[in-house]
Scaffold this active site. Structure first.
Site, PDB file in Angstrom:
ATOM      1  NE  ARG A 217      -2.680  -1.525   3.495  1.00 46.89           N
ATOM      2  CZ  ARG A 217      -3.193  -2.673   3.897  1.00 46.89           C
ATOM      3  NH1 ARG A 217      -4.112  -3.193   2.989  1.00 46.89           N
ATOM      4  NH2 ARG A 217      -2.933  -3.099   4.916  1.00 46.89           N
ATOM      5  CG  PHE A 233     -11.164  -7.993  -6.025  1.00 49.96           C
ATOM      6  CD1 PHE A 233     -12.291  -8.996  -6.182  1.00 49.96           C
ATOM      7  CD2 PHE A 233     -10.222  -7.985  -7.145  1.00 49.96           C
ATOM      8  CE1 PHE A 233     -12.320  -9.742  -7.168  1.00 49.96           C
ATOM      9  CE2 PHE A 233     -10.609  -8.667  -8.134  1.00 49.96           C
ATOM     10  CZ  PHE A 233     -11.421  -9.284  -8.503  1.00 49.96           C
ATOM     11  CB  CYS A 342      -3.623 -13.785  -1.094  1.00 50.47           C
ATOM     12  SG  CYS A 342      -5.202 -13.972  -1.414  1.00 50.47           S
TER      13      CYS A 342
END
Length: 398
Positions: A217, A233, A342
């Site tokens: 991020r 998402f 992930c």
């Protein structure tokens, strides 16, 4: 008497390399006074010739034992305190325990901290426990006591959120709740790299927040200035907040969950007020990406795990390819694509090959700027490479 498991000849090789899993097919015999070993029980593992090799939690399934130690030592109160203390020392080394701009981090990351089946996240003064095995669930009160002992008054509440993660066939009938203390009112506000987020560990996904994207991020914040950003998402809008903090011209957050979109909106308001250049939509991201034109020059693809296990790997890779091809085909020239997987079953090589195929389908010239992974408070046990579950690429698209 601790039940004894004896391995087939040669099946101790991975354990001699300190891999923490023992598969059911490696077991030759079981010695126990009872009829069956209860799921979650401590067991000792021996080679066929009778040499002790490991001690761990027994479970029903393809992974039959999750190893806690390779020593013949008691798994008692002192042992749990020592393991939690070591995990805390690692986070102290990382500068996370007293960081003024970050009040949430992962304290225990399963195999990465030699505690397979256990996750503990810290949100300011609350610890949130998730047990992924019956053995860890049985030990949750002892684990909570160890956290209290190691942290002292820095932890005022411990919440068990294992109802969705323990094996459902074990018949535990788990109920989430506080093991110690109580936190008044949800959600609570935490800091991550100076940005504020509302976290609801009682009702949110995982433990309440996706802590594993902290560094990634921050990279979005670095590159967002002047860009029009699509965050797919989005869940609680983490990437959206960072993009706005980095000076994005406009950010659109989308998620199929109306509740997630509402959380994203709330986090944007918390940091930037009502006038932020942010819109949100509760729509299916895969459908939305069918026709977005060239309005975005930064797109973030952070879907949930497409492959929970190897049986569905083929279909999952087709899903990743289709998703990335749509984004690559339509992103504005000079745009940046942040794309992630992930899924533990997806290796970083396979993910990269799949994104390569998507780029070829889209017919765009693409450069890899960054290859991303999970942050250091989600450590990877060097003997357990499967623990490197988060893969990401930052692509520059001509």
């Amino acid at each position: 008497m601790i039940p004894q498991i004896h391995l087939r000849r040669g099946k101790e090789e991975s354990l001699l390399r300190r891999h923490p899993w023992i598969f059911s097919g490696a077991i030759e015999s079981v010695r126990y006074d009872g009829n069956e070993i209860p799921e979650g029980a401590l067991v000792d593992v021996y080679t066929r010739s009778g040499d002790f090799i490991a001690r761990g939690h027994y479970q029903i399934g393809s992974i039959a034992v999750r190893v806690l130690t390779f020593e013949q030592e008691p798994i008692d109160t002192a042992w749990w305190q020592r393991m939690i203390s070591t995990a805390l020392d690692v986070r102290r080394t990382l500068g996370l325990t007293d960081a003024p701009d970050t009040t949430c981090y992962r304290l225990v990351h399963g195999e990465g901290d030699s505690l397979p089946g256990l996750v503990v996240d810290i949100y300011d003064t609350t610890a949130v426990i998730q047990c992924h095995s019956v053995g860890m669930y049985h030990a949750r009160l002892t684990i909570a006591d160890a956290i209290r002992t190691v942290y002292g008054d820095r932890i005022t509440a411990i919440y068990d959120k294992s109802s969705q993660t323990v094996p459902f066939k074990a018949g535990l009938n788990p109920v989430d709740g506080y093991l110690y203390g109580k936190t008044g009112g949800m959600p609570r506000t935490v800091l991550e790299n100076g940005e504020k987020f509302l976290v609801n560990w009682e009702e949110g996904q995982k433990t309440g927040f996706f802590i594993d994207q902290r560094f990634n991020r921050e990279l979005v914040r670095r590159y967002a200035r002047g860009r029009t950003v699509l965050n797919t998402f989005c869940y609680t809008g983490g990437f959206s907040v960072y993009a706005l903090a980095g000076g994005a011209r406009e950010v659109c957050s989308i998620d199929s969950s109306e509740r997630a979109v509402a959380l994203a909106d709330a986090n944007v308001r918390l940091n930037f007020g009502e006038e932020a250049p942010h819109t949100s939509l509760a729509v299916d991201a895969v459908e939305y990406l069918k026709d977005i034109g060239d309005r975005y020059d930064m797109i973030i693809l952070d879907p949930p795990a497409f492959a929970k296990h190897h049986k569905v790997l083929g279909n999952a890779m087709q899903g990743y390819k289709r998703l990335n091809a749509r984004a690559l085909a339509q992103i504005k020239s000079g745009g940046l694509l942040f794309t992630f997987s992930c899924s533990q079953a997806v290796s970083k090589e396979l993910f990269r090959t799949t994104v390569f195929s998507a780029a070829a389908i889209a017919g765009r010239k693409v450069r890899i700027l960054h290859q991303l992974t999970q942050p250091a408070d989600h450590p990877i046990n060097i003997y357990h490479p499967e623990g490197e579950y988060l893969k990401g690429l930052v692509l520059y698209v001509e």
